[in-house]
Design a protein around this motif. Structure first.
Motif, PDB file in Angstrom:
ATOM      1  N   GLN A  63     -16.276  40.560 -23.803  1.00 41.80           N
ATOM      2  CA  GLN A  63     -15.359  41.614 -23.148  1.00 41.80           C
ATOM      3  C   GLN A  63     -14.261  42.089 -24.274  1.00 41.80           C
ATOM      4  OE1 GLN A  63     -12.635  39.886 -20.481  1.00 41.80           O
ATOM      5  NE2 GLN A  63     -12.062  41.856 -19.700  1.00 41.80           N
ATOM      6  N   PHE A  64     -13.951  41.306 -25.037  1.00 40.63           N
ATOM      7  CA  PHE A  64     -12.940  41.734 -26.011  1.00 40.63           C
ATOM      8  C   PHE A  64     -13.641  42.528 -27.316  1.00 40.63           C
ATOM      9  CE2 PHE A  64     -10.422  37.920 -24.529  1.00 40.63           C
ATOM     10  CZ  PHE A  64      -9.455  38.684 -23.864  1.00 40.63           C
ATOM     11  N   ARG A  65     -15.025  42.189 -27.370  1.00 46.68           N
ATOM     12  CA  ARG A  65     -15.638  43.108 -28.471  1.00 46.68           C
ATOM     13  C   ARG A  65     -15.884  44.509 -27.873  1.00 46.68           C
ATOM     14  NH1 ARG A  65     -19.870  38.902 -31.143  1.00 46.68           N
ATOM     15  NH2 ARG A  65     -18.544  37.517 -31.964  1.00 46.68           N
ATOM     16  N   LYS A  66     -16.011  44.486 -26.716  1.00 47.14           N
ATOM     17  CA  LYS A  66     -16.460  45.789 -26.096  1.00 47.14           C
ATOM     18  C   LYS A  66     -14.948  46.469 -25.943  1.00 47.14           C
ATOM     19  CE  LYS A  66     -20.721  44.869 -23.468  1.00 47.14           C
ATOM     20  NZ  LYS A  66     -21.157  45.027 -22.241  1.00 47.14           N
ATOM     21  N   PHE A  67     -13.865  45.778 -25.534  1.00 48.88           N
ATOM     22  CA  PHE A  67     -12.568  46.335 -25.385  1.00 48.88           C
ATOM     23  C   PHE A  67     -12.153  46.860 -26.908  1.00 48.88           C
ATOM     24  CE2 PHE A  67     -10.948  43.866 -21.726  1.00 48.88           C
ATOM     25  CZ  PHE A  67     -11.305  44.672 -20.646  1.00 48.88           C
ATOM     26  N   GLU A  86     -12.811  28.617 -28.339  1.00 50.40           N
ATOM     27  CA  GLU A  86     -11.702  27.485 -28.525  1.00 50.40           C
ATOM     28  C   GLU A  86     -10.448  28.337 -29.001  1.00 50.40           C
ATOM     29  OE1 GLU A  86     -15.574  26.148 -28.966  1.00 50.40           O
ATOM     30  OE2 GLU A  86     -14.812  27.609 -30.190  1.00 50.40           O
ATOM     31  N   VAL A  87     -10.547  29.535 -29.831  1.00 48.38           N
ATOM     32  CA  VAL A  87      -9.341  30.262 -30.063  1.00 48.38           C
ATOM     33  C   VAL A  87      -8.767  30.819 -28.761  1.00 48.38           C
ATOM     34  CG1 VAL A  87      -8.465  32.291 -31.239  1.00 48.38           C
ATOM     35  CG2 VAL A  87      -9.776  30.463 -32.244  1.00 48.38           C
ATOM     36  N   LEU A  88      -9.587  31.357 -27.983  1.00 48.49           N
ATOM     37  CA  LEU A  88      -9.147  31.927 -26.577  1.00 48.49           C
ATOM     38  C   LEU A  88      -8.567  31.160 -25.653  1.00 48.49           C
ATOM     39  CD1 LEU A  88     -12.295  34.424 -26.141  1.00 48.49           C
ATOM     40  CD2 LEU A  88      -9.748  35.057 -26.713  1.00 48.49           C
ATOM     41  N   ALA A  89      -8.932  29.847 -25.529  1.00 46.96           N
ATOM     42  CA  ALA A  89      -8.285  28.724 -24.778  1.00 46.96           C
ATOM     43  C   ALA A  89      -7.000  28.201 -25.115  1.00 46.96           C
ATOM     44  CB  ALA A  89      -9.383  27.651 -24.633  1.00 46.96           C
ATOM     45  N   GLU A  98       4.811  31.216 -23.836  1.00 46.45           N
ATOM     46  CA  GLU A  98       3.577  30.537 -24.192  1.00 46.45           C
ATOM     47  C   GLU A  98       2.550  30.714 -23.268  1.00 46.45           C
ATOM     48  OE1 GLU A  98       1.778  26.019 -25.143  1.00 46.45           O
ATOM     49  OE2 GLU A  98       3.645  26.600 -25.837  1.00 46.45           O
ATOM     50  N   HIS A  99       1.244  31.131 -23.611  1.00 52.87           N
ATOM     51  CA  HIS A  99       0.231  31.093 -22.704  1.00 52.87           C
ATOM     52  C   HIS A  99      -1.018  30.957 -23.464  1.00 52.87           C
ATOM     53  CE1 HIS A  99       2.192  35.103 -22.843  1.00 52.87           C
ATOM     54  NE2 HIS A  99       1.211  35.406 -23.471  1.00 52.87           N
ATOM     55  N   PRO A 100      -2.313  30.761 -22.737  1.00 52.10           N
ATOM     56  CA  PRO A 100      -3.455  30.948 -23.494  1.00 52.10           C
ATOM     57  C   PRO A 100      -3.608  32.158 -24.232  1.00 52.10           C
ATOM     58  CG  PRO A 100      -3.783  30.164 -21.039  1.00 52.10           C
ATOM     59  CD  PRO A 100      -2.445  30.855 -21.222  1.00 52.10           C
ATOM     60  N   ALA A 101      -4.265  32.123 -25.370  1.00 52.39           N
ATOM     61  CA  ALA A 101      -4.423  33.217 -26.364  1.00 52.39           C
ATOM     62  C   ALA A 101      -5.043  34.453 -25.739  1.00 52.39           C
ATOM     63  CB  ALA A 101      -5.162  32.742 -27.561  1.00 52.39           C
ATOM     64  N   TRP A 102      -6.177  33.970 -24.740  1.00 52.44           N
ATOM     65  CA  TRP A 102      -7.036  35.111 -24.029  1.00 52.44           C
ATOM     66  C   TRP A 102      -6.207  36.057 -23.292  1.00 52.44           C
ATOM     67  CZ3 TRP A 102      -7.215  36.070 -19.014  1.00 52.44           C
ATOM     68  CH2 TRP A 102      -7.042  35.066 -17.948  1.00 52.44           C
ATOM     69  N   GLU A 103      -5.025  35.399 -22.776  1.00 51.96           N
ATOM     70  CA  GLU A 103      -4.153  36.348 -21.825  1.00 51.96           C
ATOM     71  C   GLU A 103      -3.531  37.290 -22.721  1.00 51.96           C
ATOM     72  OE1 GLU A 103      -1.469  34.203 -19.351  1.00 51.96           O
ATOM     73  OE2 GLU A 103      -3.034  33.027 -18.343  1.00 51.96           O
ATOM     74  N   ALA A 104      -2.685  36.625 -23.964  1.00 48.24           N
ATOM     75  CA  ALA A 104      -2.168  37.980 -24.854  1.00 48.24           C
ATOM     76  C   ALA A 104      -3.112  38.693 -25.350  1.00 48.24           C
ATOM     77  CB  ALA A 104      -1.686  36.960 -26.058  1.00 48.24           C
ATOM     78  N   ALA A 105      -4.402  38.470 -25.717  1.00 46.25           N
ATOM     79  CA  ALA A 105      -5.449  39.473 -26.206  1.00 46.25           C
ATOM     80  C   ALA A 105      -5.852  40.418 -24.938  1.00 46.25           C
ATOM     81  CB  ALA A 105      -6.901  38.529 -26.560  1.00 46.25           C
ATOM     82  N   ALA A 106      -5.884  39.960 -23.768  1.00 47.20           N
ATOM     83  CA  ALA A 106      -6.215  41.127 -22.613  1.00 47.20           C
ATOM     84  C   ALA A 106      -4.874  41.585 -22.582  1.00 47.20           C
ATOM     85  CB  ALA A 106      -6.161  39.823 -21.532  1.00 47.20           C
TER      86      ALA A 106
END
Length: 183
Positions: A7-11, A117-120, A134-142
């Protein structure tokens, strides 16, 4: 590869693809039209595009400053201090467009480092008001990608108001191009 990684690569691909097309349309306008206040959150086309770049560089700095390590962010133009979210980074449109392409390349490299692992992992940072979050890295990336989409939608509306058809804006079109390239 996990679904989040895909998903993040496509984004990131969509982001660069759409920005390239959008900036070409905005560049074709007279400078006065690019900087004219059209009533958007950040006033003008240039103001909105500057805001998107500013926010991307702020978020990338938050990732770079975390205990998570990203080689892609070493040496990148990141923003840790700023005057406000309406700060104009580049008044000159050609410089803004070049900075956008540079940051899009950094984002494309950065998403390659987003492992499960990074996303979690937790991402802890200070907001622009100095509050800790503070929140999981995937939420910040999203959020980084969602924020871009939100404001690019404003840019397409402003273009439409100026009589410019922004063309196809669909993520699915870019995702198909991504797949065709075998990325």
């Amino acid at each position: 590869m996990s679904t989040h990684q895909q998903q993040f690569r496509k984004f990131a691909f969509y982001n660069a693809w759409f920005n390239e097309r959008l900036y070409a349309q905005v560049a074709a306008l007279p400078a006065a039209e690019r900087s004219r206040d059209l009533g958007a959150f950040f006033g003008s086309l240039s103001g909105t595009l500057n805001h998107i770049l500013l926010a991307d560089r702020i978020w990338l700095a938050r990732f770079a400053d975390s205990p998570l390590r990203f080689e892609s962010l070493a040496g990148a133009a990141l923003i840790r201090e700023f005057e406000g979210l309406d700060q104009v980074l580049y008044a000159d449109f050609a410089q803004l467009a070049a900075a956008r392409r540079e940051t899009d390349a950094v984002i494309r490299a950065w998403v390659e480092e987003l492992t499960p692992e990074v996303l979690a992992a937790p991402l802890r940072y200070r907001t622009s008001r100095g509050e800790w979050r503070e929140h999981p890295a995937w939420e910040a990336a999203a959020h980084l990608f969602n924020h871009q989409t939100h404001h690019r939608g404003q840019v397409t509306t402003l273009l439409d108001q100026l009589g410019v058809d922004p063309g196809v804006t669909d993520f699915m079109v870019a995702a198909g191009l991504y797949e065709q390239q075998g990325a």
